[in-house]
Design an enzyme around this catalytic site. Structure first.
Site, short mmCIF file in Angstrom:
data_model
loop_
_atom_site.label_atom_id
_atom_site.label_comp_id
_atom_site.label_asym_id
_atom_site.label_seq_id
_atom_site.Cartn_x
_atom_site.Cartn_y
_atom_site.Cartn_z
N GLU A 139 37.84 -27.61 -19.29
CA GLU A 139 37.74 -26.67 -18.17
C GLU A 139 38.45 -27.19 -16.93
O GLU A 139 38.88 -28.35 -16.86
CB GLU A 139 36.26 -26.39 -17.88
CG GLU A 139 35.59 -25.66 -19.04
CD GLU A 139 34.16 -25.27 -18.80
OE1 GLU A 139 33.61 -24.51 -19.62
OE2 GLU A 139 33.56 -25.72 -17.80
N GLU A 146 39.66 -24.06 -29.48
CA GLU A 146 40.55 -23.63 -30.56
C GLU A 146 42.01 -23.74 -30.15
O GLU A 146 42.86 -24.18 -30.91
CB GLU A 146 40.24 -22.18 -30.95
CG GLU A 146 38.81 -21.93 -31.42
CD GLU A 146 37.88 -21.54 -30.28
OE1 GLU A 146 37.98 -22.11 -29.17
OE2 GLU A 146 37.02 -20.65 -30.50
ZN LIG Z 1 38.91 -18.97 -26.69
#
Ligand SMILES: [Zn+2]
Length: 166
Positions: free
Chosen positions: A65, A76
């Site tokens: 983040e 992913e």
């Molecule tokens: Zn995602």
């Protein structure tokens, strides 16, 4: 003329850990390990992903983040872009995705976001080979899907580009 049709979702639900094949268990453990390394100070939602390659090796990654939220990357995408940077890779045969909240070791239901599905689809087209998607499904259950295509029906793909290019 109007024609109605249905899109099938082929999936297998494993109702407990013991039902999973051994290589899937290993892959899920690898994805779970990746949640320990995720950087999620804002959402407190730690996502891990792992891929099993045809040569038997595994790679893992997680969400990263950013204080500027849109700059962050899902697990992913982090994983598949990393995989894509490595030349002459063995193809992916399966991908596991798992998640837990900060401070908890209880793994919860997770499914890839729309953007990740599109990135997963690109990997499928790039390697010209389907790979299994294995999702942590909460309460000790796991959902297995035979290909990203079932998670993204009527998708935007290389063929769409080709068909619309003169
Ligand atoms: Zn995602």
């Amino acid at each position: 003329m109007k024609k109605d049709f249905q899109i099938r979702l082929d999936a297998t639900l494993y109702e407990c850990w013991e039902d999973l094949p051994a290589d899937y268990r290993q892959l899920i453990l690898e994805a779970r390990k990746a949640t320990d390394e995720s950087y999620a100070p804002y959402s407190q939602f730690h996502v891990g992903a792992a891929i099993l390659l045809a040569d038997g090796s595994m790679l893992r990654a997680n969400n990263q983040e950013n204080a500027s939220y849109p700059c962050g990357a899902c697990a992913e995408q982090s994983l598949l872009y990393y995989y894509g940077t490595r030349a002459k890779q063995s193809p992916i045969v399966a991908m596991a995705i798992t998640a837990r909240r900060a401070g908890s070791q209880e793994f919860i239901k997770i499914t890839p976001c729309g953007k990740c599905r599109q990135v997963m689809l690109e990997t499928y087209h790039r390697q010209k080979q389907a790979y299994v998607i294995l999702l942590e499904y909460g309460k000790g259950q796991f959902l297995s899907l035979p290909s990203i295509e079932v998670l993204l029906p009527c998708n935007f793909n290389p063929e769409v580009l080709q068909e619309n290019n003169p």
